[in-house]
Motif scaffolding. Structure first.
Motif: not given
Ligand code: B12
Length: 310
Positions: A144, A152-153, A173, A177, A202, A248, A250, A252-253, A294
């Motif tokens: 992961w 993913l990022v 995704s 998954l 949501e 737990f 989660w 994300q946004i 984190t």
């Molecule tokens: C896949 C994805 C989707 C999929 C999700 C599918 C699913 N079943 O999960 C779908 C297509 C549904 C989706 C929808 C949307 N998405 Co989206 N998505 C993503 C994507 C590519 C990956 C999400 C993910 O899994 N992130 C998890 C890890 C990979 O990322 P992270 O959280 O940054 O990781 C950090 C920490 O959290 C930690 N960490 C990592 N893993 C774990 C695990 C645990 C347990 C813990 C504790 C910590 C941790 O380590 C990382 C480094 O610090 C992200 C890109 C991104 N940067 O995340 C956009 C992203 C999150 N999405 C985004 C957006 C805007 C949306 C939508 C609003 C789009 C829309 N207009 O409809 C919708 C949201 C709807 C909603 N209400 O939730 C934006 C959010 C921007 C913001 N900051 O608000 C992102 C960042 C993309 C972008 N750059 O624009 N999305």
């Protein structure tokens, strides 16, 4: 048999597939559908890819990454002499760089690029292969953090900058998954009380929960994954009915990261331990009783070794 064909001139389909980071099945489909395949034959009669064939395939792949449909990309690659073909008009807005987020130290960047390339090509067999191989070889946490998160990022960044790649994000995704969901639950769980994993109301980003469930399963902990968009009263009902040791949640946004509702979740006896994770949370407003984690490995450790451990 394999050694024999490996010694023949040109490359076999497997070798070309590895070089391009694609599945062999994809190359066979391109050959059948678009006529872009091996033009050489070995003395033994096997079809072999010549250097020119490989250059044409690389050109086709570059064009697809630049946004061209496969048929058009094949057409251009077959027409132009091998080298740097011009992208067809109207494509290439996103550039042909394969998007990759920052991979942690020690991550196999070639593997990260391979998965990113496969995702951009919508090559499901190659994506499945990359994800499943990494999980089987490295375990869930390393696969992961080192492979899935950087890709993913990267795709997320590409979407943010170009508005495109939605189809890539959705397909990736699904594959991630699926790979995580395949990790079998522990045969004899070490936890007596349930562990509940839920997205905030949501919140649709549920992949980190699947990663956590799979990593916990490898650590012997059985978790109940409530998934995306869990309403506060539904999580409250699940807590009352199952008496979990750990919950737990989660976010994300930012839109789903207002934590006020967490204070209204029912307590249990013995007390439920509440963990929160994800960049969406307003951390300054998290109730005192909620512990913020984190990383995936920290979440696993907290659940396995925390004060209210299973
Ligand atoms: C896949 C994805 C989707 C999929 C999700 C599918 C699913 N079943 O999960 C779908 C297509 C549904 C989706 C929808 C949307 N998405 Co989206 N998505 C993503 C994507 C590519 C990956 C999400 C993910 O899994 N992130 C998890 C890890 C990979 O990322 P992270 O959280 O940054 O990781 C950090 C920490 O959290 C930690 N960490 C990592 N893993 C774990 C695990 C645990 C347990 C813990 C504790 C910590 C941790 O380590 C990382 C480094 O610090 C992200 C890109 C991104 N940067 O995340 C956009 C992203 C999150 N999405 C985004 C957006 C805007 C949306 C939508 C609003 C789009 C829309 N207009 O409809 C919708 C949201 C709807 C909603 N209400 O939730 C934006 C959010 C921007 C913001 N900051 O608000 C992102 C960042 C993309 C972008 N750059 O624009 N999305």
């Amino acid at each position: 048999m394999r050694g024999e064909t490996d010694r023949e001139p040109g490359l076999g389909v497997g070798a070309v597939a590895r070089r391009l980071g694609l599945a062999a099945a994809t190359l066979r489909t391109w050959d059948r559908r678009y006529g872009i395949g091996p033009s050489g034959r070995s003395p033994g009669g096997h079809r072999r890819y010549t250097p020119g064939d490989v250059a044409r395939l690389e050109a086709m792949q570059r064009l697809i990454l630049a946004g061209a449909p496969p048929g058009e990309a094949a057409h251009v690659a077959l027409r132009e002499p091998p080298g740097e073909p011009r992208p067809p008009r109207g494509h290439g807005a996103g550039g042909n760089r394969v998007p990759v987020g920052e991979a942690p130290a020690g991550a196999d960047t070639a593997e990260v690029r391979g998965l990113a390339r496969a995702a951009m090509s919508l090559d499901v067999p190659a994506m499945n292969d990359a994800v499943r191989t990494a999980i089987a070889r490295d375990g869930v946490v390393r696969a992961w953090d080192g492979l899935m998160v950087p890709v993913l990022v990267g795709i997320g960044r590409k979407h943010a900058s170009s508005g495109g790649c939605v189809e890539v994000e959705h397909l990736l995704s699904t594959v991630v998954l699926g790979g995580l969901a395949e990790v079998p639950p522990p045969a004899r769980p070490v936890n007596v009380r349930p562990v509940l994993l839920a997205c905030a109301p949501e919140e649709q980003h549920s992949l980190p929960l699947y990663a956590l469930a799979a990593a916990l399963a490898q650590g012997g902990v059985a978790a109940s994954l409530l998934g995306a968009r869990v309403p506060a009263d539904a999580l409250a009902a699940a807590i009352r009915r199952t008496g979990p040791g750990t919950v737990f949640v989660w976010s994300q946004i930012a839109r789903t990261g207002d934590p006020d509702w967490l204070s209204d979740l029912p307590g249990t006896r013995p007390a439920v331990r509440l963990l929160a994770g994800g960049p969406g949370w307003r951390r300054d407003r998290l109730p005192d009783a909620v512990r913020f984690v984190t990383s995936l490995s920290q979440a696993v450790t907290e659940i396995l070794d925390g004060p209210a451990a299973p």
